[in-house]
Design an enzyme around this catalytic site. Structure first.
Site, PDB file in Angstrom:
ATOM      1  N   LYS A   1       0.957  -1.351   0.238  1.00 49.91           N
ATOM      2  CA  LYS A   1       0.168   0.025  -0.126  1.00 49.91           C
ATOM      3  C   LYS A   1       0.834   1.332   0.157  1.00 49.91           C
ATOM      4  O   LYS A   1       0.630   2.579  -0.984  1.00 49.91           O
ATOM      5  CB  LYS A   1      -0.950   0.180   1.237  1.00 49.91           C
ATOM      6  CG  LYS A   1      -2.271  -1.270   1.479  1.00 49.91           C
ATOM      7  CD  LYS A   1      -2.504  -1.523   2.181  1.00 49.91           C
ATOM      8  CE  LYS A   1      -3.064  -2.573   2.902  1.00 49.91           C
ATOM      9  NZ  LYS A   1      -4.162  -3.279   4.043  1.00 49.91           N
TER      10      LYS A   1
ATOM     11  N   GLN B   1      -4.517  -1.668   9.944  1.00 53.64           N
ATOM     12  CA  GLN B   1      -5.048  -2.942   9.007  1.00 53.64           C
ATOM     13  C   GLN B   1      -5.217  -3.532  10.263  1.00 53.64           C
ATOM     14  O   GLN B   1      -5.183  -3.654  11.607  1.00 53.64           O
ATOM     15  CB  GLN B   1      -2.898  -2.953   8.878  1.00 53.64           C
ATOM     16  CG  GLN B   1      -2.674  -4.690   8.663  1.00 53.64           C
ATOM     17  CD  GLN B   1      -3.233  -4.729   7.029  1.00 53.64           C
ATOM     18  OE1 GLN B   1      -2.888  -3.065   5.987  1.00 53.64           O
ATOM     19  NE2 GLN B   1      -3.471  -5.529   6.670  1.00 53.64           N
TER      20      GLN B   1
ATOM     21  N   ASP C   1     -11.806   3.113   4.494  1.00 50.79           N
ATOM     22  CA  ASP C   1     -12.062   1.050   4.351  1.00 50.79           C
ATOM     23  C   ASP C   1     -13.127   0.978   3.824  1.00 50.79           C
ATOM     24  O   ASP C   1     -13.866  -0.380   4.199  1.00 50.79           O
ATOM     25  CB  ASP C   1     -11.360   0.672   5.649  1.00 50.79           C
ATOM     26  CG  ASP C   1     -10.217  -0.452   4.957  1.00 50.79           C
ATOM     27  OD1 ASP C   1     -10.014  -0.636   3.794  1.00 50.79           O
ATOM     28  OD2 ASP C   1      -9.610  -0.778   5.900  1.00 50.79           O
TER      29      ASP C   1
END
Length: 328
Positions: free
Chosen positions: A59, A103, A126
């Site tokens: 990422k 994460q 997200d």
């Protein structure tokens, strides 16, 4: 049972589509940068989980390639929920951070739900905050004036694959196999918003094959290797395989990929290979399908980048883009 198709199925190349999206994101980043705005993404990585560390590196690398500012925060595995909440609050308050990603998975003692809900909806790249889930539900036909949601990255990538490949959605009988908050539920809502007729199936669905055999569009996200067999697929259906299941037993590789010398060689070299939730033999029955690897998984990071830029534009870029459009 032997199935015959008059034409070879179309392979939906997620890698190529992801590259298209990244190129578009890079152009948007340049437009924002011309007005003095650099989109920013913060990633919180707790402890040392090798798989998570690999994902985060990918990422951050993509951020650098596209011109997005990024920062990785690495609190120790012993961090308490309260300390994590304070960290999220600091990021919520930072004007240079447009997207916040926690994460997963987090250590067992950390309250994951509280943390995901603490992320500002405007920075929730997200798409896990309940407010964004609600906005997604409200984003169907006739929803003028409703703020566009930041959708979960994998479901958003699935829609991009379908749209950019020119596959029909409206009026199609879509079956989603899996009901997770991360993939199953949001992709079902996005397909419904796109005017598909949607059925959600799961591990306790009675006579599951009777549903999948009627699907013009089948999204498999149940997390079981090769679970969807050829007998469960409607001829000519579009198959979207979300599963990434690692095989480490040579017998399983031979069972899923009989006669596939390239796959066998890969397994011999690496000691493992991956298979999706759809049995590879079922693809011959499809009209189109996403391969594993190289399908849906390739879109996830691209959509994260798109969400970050979308968040930046919504928070602080509308005037810049309006000015740029006026000069064009």
């Amino acid at each position: 049972m032997i199935f015959e198709m008059s034409r070879s199925p179309r392979i939906l190349n997620g890698i190529e589509i992801a590259a298209e999206i990244k190129a578009e994101v890079a152009a948007e980043v340049r437009a924002l940068a011309a007005g003095g705005i650099v989109p920013g993404l913060a990633v919180i990585l707790v402890g040392h989980v090798p798989a998570s560390e690999i994902y985060v590196r990918s990422k951050i690398k993509t951020c650098a390639e596209l011109g997005i500012y990024s920062v990785v925060l690495t609190p120790p595995e012993t961090i308490a929920t309260g300390e994590m909440l304070a960290l999220v609050a600091e990021l919520n308050a930072r004007d240079d951070i447009d997207g916040i990603l926690i994460q997963l998975p987090l250590p067992a003692h950390v309250d994951t739900r509280r943390l995901l809900e603490a992320v500002s909806p405007e920075k929730d790249v997200d798409g896990f905050n309940p407010i964004n889930a609600g906005r997604l539900q409200s984003a169907g036909a006739g929803s003028a004036g409703v703020q566009a949601p930041l959708a979960p990255c994998t479901p958003a990538g699935i829609l991009e694959i379908l749209v950019r490949s020119g596959l029909p959605i409206a009026g199609q009988n879509a079956v989603v196999l899996g009901r997770s908050d991360i993939v199953g539920k949001p992709v079902a809502m996005m397909l419904l918003n796109a005017s598909a007729t949607v059925t959600i199936c799961h591990s306790r669905t009675v006579d599951l094959a009777s549903f999948t055999r009627r699907a013009d569009l089948l999204v498999a996200a149940i997390g079981r290797p090769g679970f969807v067999t050829a007998e469960m697929v409607k001829p000519g259906a579009a198959l979207i395989d979300v599963g990434i299941n690692r095989l480490t037993d040579a017998a399983d590789v031979a069972r899923f990929f009989p006669g596939d010398e390239a796959r066998a060689a890969h397994f011999a070299k690496r000691g493992s290979t991956v298979v999706g939730d759809i049995h590879p033999a079922a693809f011959a029955r499809a009209g189109a399908y996403t391969p594993v690897p190289g399908g849906v998984g390739a879109l996830t990071i691209a959509m994260l980048m798109q969400n970050t830029v979308t968040a930046a534009k919504a928070r602080r870029g509308s005037s810049v883009l309006s000015q740029a459009a006026g000069q064009a």
